[in-house]
Design an enzyme around this catalytic site. Structure first.
Site, PDB file in Angstrom:
ATOM      1  N   GLU A 151       1.455  -0.946  -3.343  1.00 42.07           N
ATOM      2  CA  GLU A 151       1.723  -1.532  -2.982  1.00 42.07           C
ATOM      3  C   GLU A 151       1.296  -2.764  -2.605  1.00 42.07           C
ATOM      4  O   GLU A 151       0.926  -4.351  -3.107  1.00 42.07           O
ATOM      5  CB  GLU A 151      -0.424  -1.750  -3.708  1.00 42.07           C
ATOM      6  CG  GLU A 151      -1.396  -0.692  -3.641  1.00 42.07           C
ATOM      7  CD  GLU A 151      -2.438  -1.239  -3.871  1.00 42.07           C
ATOM      8  OE1 GLU A 151      -3.408  -0.018  -3.693  1.00 42.07           O
ATOM      9  OE2 GLU A 151      -2.359  -1.216  -4.417  1.00 42.07           O
ATOM     10  N   GLU A 308      -3.834   7.204  -3.672  1.00 40.62           N
ATOM     11  CA  GLU A 308      -5.315   6.525  -4.230  1.00 40.62           C
ATOM     12  C   GLU A 308      -6.862   6.799  -3.224  1.00 40.62           C
ATOM     13  O   GLU A 308      -6.891   6.067  -1.735  1.00 40.62           O
ATOM     14  CB  GLU A 308      -4.863   5.252  -4.587  1.00 40.62           C
ATOM     15  CG  GLU A 308      -3.793   5.057  -6.007  1.00 40.62           C
ATOM     16  CD  GLU A 308      -4.056   3.433  -5.878  1.00 40.62           C
ATOM     17  OE1 GLU A 308      -5.315   2.273  -6.074  1.00 40.62           O
ATOM     18  OE2 GLU A 308      -3.221   2.636  -5.728  1.00 40.62           O
TER      19      GLU A 308
END
Length: 537
Positions: A151, A308
């Site tokens: 991320e 995710e």
């Protein structure tokens, strides 16, 4: 197909065995993973401090054990490079790795996403550990895909970044004369005569909070530069892995409509796009669908990974509501229906401490399989096994496209007007939502995408018209296509300089209109257009 070693929709997620102590619990994890149909585990995401306790020492024995333990039980590995948070020893010895925030404050060690992308130390050691991992696991049959960092995001305003920004600008513009023209530095006496007169645009210089900037050209370029700087960090690790591994795909997890990075540019450097899907309880279903379509569109419709999602609840939203029974399964199939070839969760076992202890997991704190969440995950795992490779690479050919452009978004948000209520992403979503409700399939595309395959192209709030794009649109319309745009379009060029001659600038010809004023009404005020006949006369 992402990887032919496991030709099905992968089912699994992030696994952090280093947070747990003892063979007994690791064996219990494997037993429950098998019950749930888990066949892929993401390992080593935040393990840099464990892997490298000092400058010279590397320890991967623990990782050998976990990869082998899973593989012996039919569970493959998505192997991360562990560089999403630097070790404490590195921050202590080499403070250049620490970011300076928007307010000019030097960070200390802590949290994550805390590394300066232009730190020589961070770049050196992140590249080294990626190569060490690639050397060690290049031939391991368990590794399906490589996961660089985690991320990426956040900006830095330190002296290293400021110096690198000046070099980036020199490469882009060549001369200060061209830069001054591009930025319109005659305004407010900003003419630059030396490169080192240019400073990073933060609250100490050009910007205020909420994306307010006195010099949009400077701020716009700094966003491009920071996105490129973080991308360079990704590419360093990517290339370090590629030196030893020829074919295994490499990715990093994106975050949907995250504002700080130009994902169309990033996707060019990724073998497969992956992203993390975390809608709130009140997020419109069409918004989640739009974001899936955007992730698919980053690489012209190629399969993407759902890297995710939570099986139950998030830990970081204002109201961390549970997913109601059946919703996790429903949203998983929504992702598959829009191009996902994986269903992966964060996380496989719920943490016992720190900020993610209340983030949902396949194995909850109760520690056994007799939970609603586990049973829902196991049901989905069984269904994905039954599907096999049936849906892999399946696509619907859309005839409608919506244009999404991060640089245009930055420019719109930095603009000094026309209204504080103007939200680029919300405007894009309005058009997507209307088509979603009509069950019209949409491709989300960037400005570089070829238009000829579509019947209709919609470009909401196309404030910035990049070089050559107006001509591309005109050719599309001449060939029979329908082009739609909205208010506040065609206003500026790539450096945020207004196109003179009347709005909407370069789009005047294709739209057949011109406007002499831009108005922004107060929310309590309304207006209307009255058409006298079909031609508006």
């Amino acid at each position: 197909m992402i990887n032919r070693k496991l030709p099905k929709i992968w089912h699994g997620g992030d696994y952090n065995p280093e947070q747990w102590d003892g063979k007994e619990i690791w064996d219990e994890d494997v037993r429950m993973f098998k019950l749930a149909g888990i066949d892929v585990a993401t390992l080593n995401v935040f393990s840099w401090a464990l892997n490298q306790p000092d400058e010279e020492t590397y320890n991967f024995d623990w990782l050998d054990d976990k990869i082998n333990r899973l593989y012996e039980n039919g569970i493959y590995t998505c192997l991360a490079t562990s560089t999403a948070a630097h070790p404490a020893w590195m921050a202590k010895k080499y403070p250049d790795v620490l970011r300076v925030d928007f307010y000019g404050r030097k960070r200390k060690f802590g949290s994550r996403h805390n590394s300066c992308p232009n730190s020589p130390t961070y770049r050196e050691y992140s590249e080294k550990i990626a190569e060490k991992l690639a050397e060690r696991y290049k031939d391991h049959p368990a590794v399906l895909i490589w996961h660089v960092s985690n991320e990426y995001g956040g900006y830095c305003y330190c002296d290293n970044c400021q110096d690198a920004f000046r070099g980036w600008l020199s490469d882009k513009y060549g001369t200060l004369e061209k830069l001054n023209k591009a930025w319109n530095t005659g305004f407010w006496g900003h003419t630059f005569y030396e490169w080192d007169e240019i400073v990073a645009p933060n609250i100490l210089s050009e910007e205020r909070e909420n994306n307010e900037s006195d010099f949009q050209g400077i701020s716009l370029d700094y966003r491009r530069f920071q996105s490129d700087s973080l991308l360079d960090c990704y590419k360093l690790e990517y290339n370090a892995i590629r030196k030893h591994i020829a074919e295994t795909p490499i990715t990093t997890n994106l975050m949907g409509t995250y504002p700080m990075l130009d994902y169309f540019k990033w996707a060019k450097e990724m073998d497969v796009v992956s992203w993390d899907n975390y809608p709130a309880i009140d997020t419109p279903f069409s918004y989640t669908a739009m974001t899936h379509d955007l992730m698919r569109g980053l690489k012209s419709g190629q399969p993407f990974m759902l890297m995710e999602q939570t099986p139950s609840q998030q830990n970081w939203q204002p109201y961390n509501s549970l997913k109601r029974p059946g919703v996790m399964r429903l949203w998983s199939y929504q992702a598959i229906g829009r191009g996902a070839d994986t269903i992966l969760y964060f996380q496989l076992r719920r943490s016992v401490g720190a900020c993610e202890k209340y983030h949902g997991a396949v194995i909850e704190h109760v520690g056994h399989e007799n939970t609603r969440v586990f049973n829902e995950v196991a049901q989905l795992g069984q269904e994905l096994n039954q599907l096999g490779d049936t849906l892999l690479d399946a696509r619907v050919n859309a005839k409608v496209a919506i244009v999404f452009d991060w640089e245009n978004r930055w420019a719109t948000e930095l603009s000094s007007g026309p209204s504080v209520s103007l939200d680029y992403v919300n405007e894009v979503h309005k058009y997507y939502d209307a088509l979603y409700k009509l069950n019209v399939q949409v491709d989300m595309i960037g400005v570089e995408e070829e238009l000829s395959q579509y019947d209709v192209v919609i470009a909401p709030v196309l404030y910035m018209v990049k070089e050559g794009y107006a001509a591309k649109v005109e050719q599309f319309v001449q060939n029979g296509g329908t082009f739609l745009t909205t208010f506040f379009s065609g206003i500026v060029n790539e450096t945020d300089i207004v196109t003179l001659g009347g709005y909407p600038g370069e789009l005047r010809n294709v739209l057949g209109i011109w406007a002499e004023e831009i108005d922004a009404l107060h929310p309590d005020v309304t207006n209307q257009i009255v058409l006298k006949d079909a031609r508006g006369k």
